[in-house]
Design a protein around this motif. Structure first.
Motif, PDB file in Angstrom:
ATOM      1  N   ALA A   1      20.600  31.147 -36.313  1.00  0.00           N
ATOM      2  CA  ALA A   1      20.056  30.789 -37.621  1.00  0.00           C
ATOM      3  C   ALA A   1      20.786  29.592 -38.218  1.00  0.00           C
ATOM      4  CB  ALA A   1      20.135  31.983 -38.565  1.00  0.00           C
ATOM      5  N   VAL A   2      22.100  29.545 -38.044  1.00  0.00           N
ATOM      6  CA  VAL A   2      22.858  28.393 -38.558  1.00  0.00           C
ATOM      7  C   VAL A   2      22.371  27.111 -37.897  1.00  0.00           C
ATOM      8  CG1 VAL A   2      25.124  27.295 -38.660  1.00  0.00           C
ATOM      9  CG2 VAL A   2      24.900  29.727 -39.209  1.00  0.00           C
ATOM     10  N   ARG A   3      22.195  27.149 -36.570  1.00  0.00           N
ATOM     11  CA  ARG A   3      21.726  25.958 -35.870  1.00  0.00           C
ATOM     12  C   ARG A   3      20.255  25.647 -36.192  1.00  0.00           C
ATOM     13  NH1 ARG A   3      23.689  22.807 -31.521  1.00  0.00           N
ATOM     14  NH2 ARG A   3      25.720  22.075 -32.296  1.00  0.00           N
ATOM     15  N   GLU A   4      19.464  26.679 -36.453  1.00  0.00           N
ATOM     16  CA  GLU A   4      18.076  26.427 -36.848  1.00  0.00           C
ATOM     17  C   GLU A   4      18.036  25.733 -38.201  1.00  0.00           C
ATOM     18  OE1 GLU A   4      14.148  28.998 -38.156  1.00  0.00           O
ATOM     19  OE2 GLU A   4      15.295  29.698 -36.430  1.00  0.00           O
ATOM     20  N   GLY A   5      18.869  26.186 -39.114  1.00  0.00           N
ATOM     21  CA  GLY A   5      18.905  25.580 -40.434  1.00  0.00           C
ATOM     22  C   GLY A   5      19.511  24.190 -40.443  1.00  0.00           C
ATOM     23  N   ASN A   6      20.419  23.940 -39.522  1.00  0.00           N
ATOM     24  CA  ASN A   6      21.071  22.625 -39.410  1.00  0.00           C
ATOM     25  C   ASN A   6      21.344  22.336 -37.940  1.00  0.00           C
ATOM     26  OD1 ASN A   6      22.591  20.325 -39.471  1.00  0.00           O
ATOM     27  ND2 ASN A   6      24.337  21.215 -40.589  1.00  0.00           N
ATOM     28  N   PRO A   7      20.432  21.630 -37.289  1.00  0.00           N
ATOM     29  CA  PRO A   7      20.613  21.347 -35.860  1.00  0.00           C
ATOM     30  C   PRO A   7      21.876  20.568 -35.535  1.00  0.00           C
ATOM     31  CG  PRO A   7      18.350  20.928 -36.543  1.00  0.00           C
ATOM     32  CD  PRO A   7      19.148  21.151 -37.792  1.00  0.00           C
ATOM     33  N   GLU A   8      22.504  19.965 -36.543  1.00  0.00           N
ATOM     34  CA  GLU A   8      23.726  19.190 -36.325  1.00  0.00           C
ATOM     35  C   GLU A   8      24.986  20.000 -36.657  1.00  0.00           C
ATOM     36  OE1 GLU A   8      23.378  16.288 -34.885  1.00  0.00           O
ATOM     37  OE2 GLU A   8      21.211  16.614 -35.009  1.00  0.00           O
ATOM     38  N   ALA A   9      24.824  21.277 -36.973  1.00  0.00           N
ATOM     39  CA  ALA A   9      25.977  22.098 -37.366  1.00  0.00           C
ATOM     40  C   ALA A   9      27.029  22.137 -36.263  1.00  0.00           C
ATOM     41  CB  ALA A   9      25.517  23.507 -37.706  1.00  0.00           C
ATOM     42  N   LYS A  10      28.288  22.003 -36.670  1.00  0.00           N
ATOM     43  CA  LYS A  10      29.409  22.016 -35.733  1.00  0.00           C
ATOM     44  C   LYS A  10      30.384  23.160 -35.996  1.00  0.00           C
ATOM     45  CE  LYS A  10      28.147  18.055 -33.852  1.00  0.00           C
ATOM     46  NZ  LYS A  10      27.579  18.011 -32.493  1.00  0.00           N
TER      47      LYS A  10
ATOM     48  N   LYS B   1      35.437  20.568 -43.043  1.00  0.00           N
ATOM     49  CA  LYS B   1      33.973  20.637 -43.075  1.00  0.00           C
ATOM     50  C   LYS B   1      33.529  21.990 -42.541  1.00  0.00           C
ATOM     51  CE  LYS B   1      29.825  18.624 -43.478  1.00  0.00           C
ATOM     52  NZ  LYS B   1      28.973  19.822 -43.395  1.00  0.00           N
ATOM     53  N   ILE B   2      32.702  22.674 -43.306  1.00  0.00           N
ATOM     54  CA  ILE B   2      32.138  23.960 -42.896  1.00  0.00           C
ATOM     55  C   ILE B   2      30.623  23.839 -42.994  1.00  0.00           C
ATOM     56  CG2 ILE B   2      32.028  26.438 -43.334  1.00  0.00           C
ATOM     57  CD1 ILE B   2      34.761  26.128 -44.800  1.00  0.00           C
ATOM     58  N   ASP B   3      29.961  23.967 -41.855  1.00  0.00           N
ATOM     59  CA  ASP B   3      28.504  23.814 -41.823  1.00  0.00           C
ATOM     60  C   ASP B   3      27.769  25.133 -42.022  1.00  0.00           C
ATOM     61  OD1 ASP B   3      28.509  21.009 -41.246  1.00  0.00           O
ATOM     62  OD2 ASP B   3      29.097  21.505 -39.189  1.00  0.00           O
ATOM     63  N   GLY B   4      28.437  26.250 -41.756  1.00  0.00           N
ATOM     64  CA  GLY B   4      27.754  27.521 -41.876  1.00  0.00           C
ATOM     65  C   GLY B   4      28.702  28.684 -42.084  1.00  0.00           C
ATOM     66  N   TYR B   5      28.167  29.731 -42.683  1.00  0.00           N
ATOM     67  CA  TYR B   5      28.883  30.997 -42.850  1.00  0.00           C
ATOM     68  C   TYR B   5      28.015  32.099 -42.256  1.00  0.00           C
ATOM     69  CZ  TYR B   5      31.953  28.666 -46.197  1.00  0.00           C
ATOM     70  OH  TYR B   5      32.864  27.814 -46.791  1.00  0.00           O
ATOM     71  N   ILE B   6      28.644  33.036 -41.576  1.00  0.00           N
ATOM     72  CA  ILE B   6      27.944  34.215 -41.060  1.00  0.00           C
ATOM     73  C   ILE B   6      28.656  35.452 -41.621  1.00  0.00           C
ATOM     74  CG2 ILE B   6      26.940  33.094 -39.062  1.00  0.00           C
ATOM     75  CD1 ILE B   6      29.201  34.017 -37.330  1.00  0.00           C
TER      76      ILE B   6
ATOM     77  N   GLN C   1      33.475  26.404 -58.274  1.00  0.00           N
ATOM     78  CA  GLN C   1      34.774  26.243 -58.936  1.00  0.00           C
ATOM     79  C   GLN C   1      35.573  25.111 -58.310  1.00  0.00           C
ATOM     80  OE1 GLN C   1      36.884  29.719 -60.384  1.00  0.00           O
ATOM     81  NE2 GLN C   1      38.777  29.008 -59.433  1.00  0.00           N
ATOM     82  N   ALA C   2      35.439  24.940 -57.000  1.00  0.00           N
ATOM     83  CA  ALA C   2      36.179  23.877 -56.310  1.00  0.00           C
ATOM     84  C   ALA C   2      35.491  22.518 -56.446  1.00  0.00           C
ATOM     85  CB  ALA C   2      36.336  24.235 -54.839  1.00  0.00           C
ATOM     86  N   GLY C   3      34.299  22.490 -57.036  1.00  0.00           N
ATOM     87  CA  GLY C   3      33.578  21.240 -57.197  1.00  0.00           C
ATOM     88  C   GLY C   3      32.948  20.732 -55.915  1.00  0.00           C
ATOM     89  N   HIS C   4      32.683  21.645 -54.965  1.00  0.00           N
ATOM     90  CA  HIS C   4      32.083  21.259 -53.695  1.00  0.00           C
ATOM     91  C   HIS C   4      30.572  21.429 -53.741  1.00  0.00           C
ATOM     92  CE1 HIS C   4      35.602  20.756 -50.972  1.00  0.00           C
ATOM     93  NE2 HIS C   4      36.192  21.556 -51.865  1.00  0.00           N
ATOM     94  N   LYS C   5      29.856  20.552 -53.075  1.00  0.00           N
ATOM     95  CA  LYS C   5      28.414  20.660 -52.953  1.00  0.00           C
ATOM     96  C   LYS C   5      28.068  21.859 -52.061  1.00  0.00           C
ATOM     97  CE  LYS C   5      24.486  17.977 -51.101  1.00  0.00           C
ATOM     98  NZ  LYS C   5      23.586  18.221 -52.232  1.00  0.00           N
ATOM     99  N   LEU C   6      27.002  22.552 -52.415  1.00  0.00           N
ATOM    100  CA  LEU C   6      26.533  23.694 -51.619  1.00  0.00           C
ATOM    101  C   LEU C   6      25.761  23.160 -50.412  1.00  0.00           C
ATOM    102  CD1 LEU C   6      25.372  25.931 -54.600  1.00  0.00           C
ATOM    103  CD2 LEU C   6      27.278  26.441 -53.050  1.00  0.00           C
ATOM    104  N   ASP C   7      26.499  22.684 -49.444  1.00  0.00           N
ATOM    105  CA  ASP C   7      25.921  22.013 -48.280  1.00  0.00           C
ATOM    106  C   ASP C   7      26.279  22.797 -47.025  1.00  0.00           C
ATOM    107  OD1 ASP C   7      24.905  20.322 -46.406  1.00  0.00           O
ATOM    108  OD2 ASP C   7      26.286  18.665 -46.783  1.00  0.00           O
ATOM    109  N   PHE C   8      25.550  23.886 -46.791  1.00  0.00           N
ATOM    110  CA  PHE C   8      25.801  24.727 -45.623  1.00  0.00           C
ATOM    111  C   PHE C   8      24.621  25.671 -45.415  1.00  0.00           C
ATOM    112  CE2 PHE C   8      27.822  26.771 -49.318  1.00  0.00           C
ATOM    113  CZ  PHE C   8      27.172  27.992 -49.332  1.00  0.00           C
ATOM    114  N   VAL C   9      24.618  26.320 -44.269  1.00  0.00           N
ATOM    115  CA  VAL C   9      23.655  27.377 -43.957  1.00  0.00           C
ATOM    116  C   VAL C   9      24.396  28.708 -43.968  1.00  0.00           C
ATOM    117  CG1 VAL C   9      21.994  28.286 -42.284  1.00  0.00           C
ATOM    118  CG2 VAL C   9      22.325  25.800 -42.503  1.00  0.00           C
ATOM    119  N   ALA C  10      23.889  29.673 -44.708  1.00  0.00           N
ATOM    120  CA  ALA C  10      24.450  31.028 -44.708  1.00  0.00           C
ATOM    121  C   ALA C  10      23.500  31.941 -43.943  1.00  0.00           C
ATOM    122  CB  ALA C  10      24.635  31.542 -46.126  1.00  0.00           C
ATOM    123  N   ALA C  11      24.006  32.594 -42.913  1.00  0.00           N
ATOM    124  CA  ALA C  11      23.222  33.573 -42.146  1.00  0.00           C
ATOM    125  C   ALA C  11      23.788  34.951 -42.451  1.00  0.00           C
ATOM    126  CB  ALA C  11      23.289  33.273 -40.652  1.00  0.00           C
TER     127      ALA C  11
END
Length: 391
Positions: free
Chosen positions: A200-209, A268-273, A289-299
């Motif tokens: 699912a992480v790779r489906e949501g972001n094919p470039e996830a590392k 850099k974190i591309d996904g959380y499971i 709170q950390a001021g980070h953009k919500l730029d990830f895939v959560a499965a």
């Protein structure tokens, strides 16, 4: 997957699933099976359990269920001779409390059940063992266990089996050998769940590392099982890896701390499971709170609607969620399997619960219902409102 393709898939998933924030008993048994499991084909224990779950909840049944839930047990008033107990290894979050209500409502569909009991070990293995021994001493007929403490419960579980008690485990916890040491184990294919998280992480972001694997209470077998399989699955994808595992205690605050730690450790974190959607709301707060953009895939495994409300509010195309099902209803399946065994019916050593990952879509958030509610729960909406009123 592009944003437009993601939204097309999400819209299709909502249409197929039938998962709007719910009044569960407005659905037929087939509708419940299709929307919760993605199929109408399943083990007979699941089919029978969902048939019972589809029965209307009368005001009288709701009042009795709330009495049982608030008091950790009750006399059902039917005069039935069967006594059933739910032994929870850790009952101190919303998911566990809803799962307990699933068990209670299911028990109230059986007039032969005269007594219902519930206990939480609060994460303490010694108390989990003590709770089981208490039920054995009382001579209950059924014990359904969320066995957070795994092998430590083995001797006591076998003692219960030897005493003639129908013991059932569920939701990916493991103790000894099902069919030998106890009646049956009911769960999704937890290993496949871990693999599907990665897909699912790779489906949501094919470039996830990079992926962070979040788990529950330290040492629990549910988290470790799917995490081990996720470790193997990432090897199927070039350049994809799991940065680490962090426990959360299955709470929002624990998840906030875990994700804050991850953000401080990894560039850099591309996904959380993770298993727990409601807990993952803490991850959203950590980013904010950390001021980070919500730029990830959560499965995620579960589907408490508060996270979907956060997702809608964020309205950020870079923030994607895939989820399976709350699976609160496995406690229903477990009880029904035990009651089938008492009735002399054959029950397999393992009962597989079908599941399917799907993308989040707008429309899963209903502010009129509790934020803690799983959109796939079979507990009716009025009961959920009463459970979480002013909480």
């Amino acid at each position: 997957m592009t944003r437009s393709n993601f939204m097309l898939a999400a819209t299709a998933a909502l249409a197929l699933s039938g998962l709007a924030p719910i009044a569960a008993h407005a659905a037929t048994a087939d509708e419940l099976m299709t929307s919760r499991l993605g199929t109408t084909t399943a083990d007979p224990a699941i089919v029978e359990a969902i048939g019972r779950a589809a029965q209307p909840v009368t005001p009288e049944l709701r009042a009795k269920a709330l009495e049982c839930w608030n008091n950790n047990g009750c006399d059902t008033g039917t005069g039935g001779a069967v006594s059933v107990a739910y032994a929870d290894g850790f009952g101190e979050n919303v998911w566990r409390r809803v799962t307990a209500m699933e068990f209670i409502q299911q028990a109230l569909t059986y007039p032969e059940i005269g007594k219902i009991q519930y206990s939480s070990a609060r994460g303490d293995a010694s108390k989990a063992i003590s709770d089981l021994r208490s039920y054995i001493a009382q001579g209950v007929n059924v014990i359904v266990i969320f066995a957070d403490h795994g092998a430590a419960l083995g001797p006591t579980v076998r003692e219960a089996k030897e005493a003639g008690i129908q013991v059932v485990l569920h939701n990916g916890t493991e103790v000894g050998t099902p069919g030998t040491d106890y009646l049956t184990n009911i769960a999704e294919n937890i290993c496949q769940l871990g693999k599907d998280f990665v897909k699912a992480v790779r489906e949501g972001n094919p470039e996830a590392k990079s992926i962070v694997a979040l788990g529950g209470v330290p040492g629990n077998t549910l988290s470790s099982t799917w995490q081990d399989c996720a470790d193997q699955e990432v090897k199927s994808f070039d350049g994809l890896g799991i940065l680490g595992r962090i426990d959360t205690n299955w709470t929002q605050e624990g998840t906030f701390t875990a994700v804050s730690t991850a953000l401080s450790q990894y560039d850099k974190i591309d996904g959380y499971i993770y298993e727990y959607a409601d807990g993952f709301r803490g991850a959203v707060r950590a980013y904010q709170q950390a001021g980070h953009k919500l730029d990830f895939v959560a499965a995620l495994r579960t589907d408490e609607q508060g996270l979907f409300c956060d997702w809608e509010k964020a309205n950020d195309p870079a923030f994607k969620i895939y989820y399976s099902s709350g699976q609160n209803f496995q406690s229903r399946f477990a009880l029904t399997a035990a009651m089938m065994a008492i009735a002399g019916k054959s029950v397999p050593a393992r009962i597989d619960v079908p599941f399917k990952m799907k993308p989040a879509v707008k429309g899963l958030c209903n502010p009129a219902l509790p934020m803690e509610m799983s959109v796939s729960t079979m507990v009716d909406a009025e009961t959920l409102k009463a459970m979480f009123a002013q909480k």
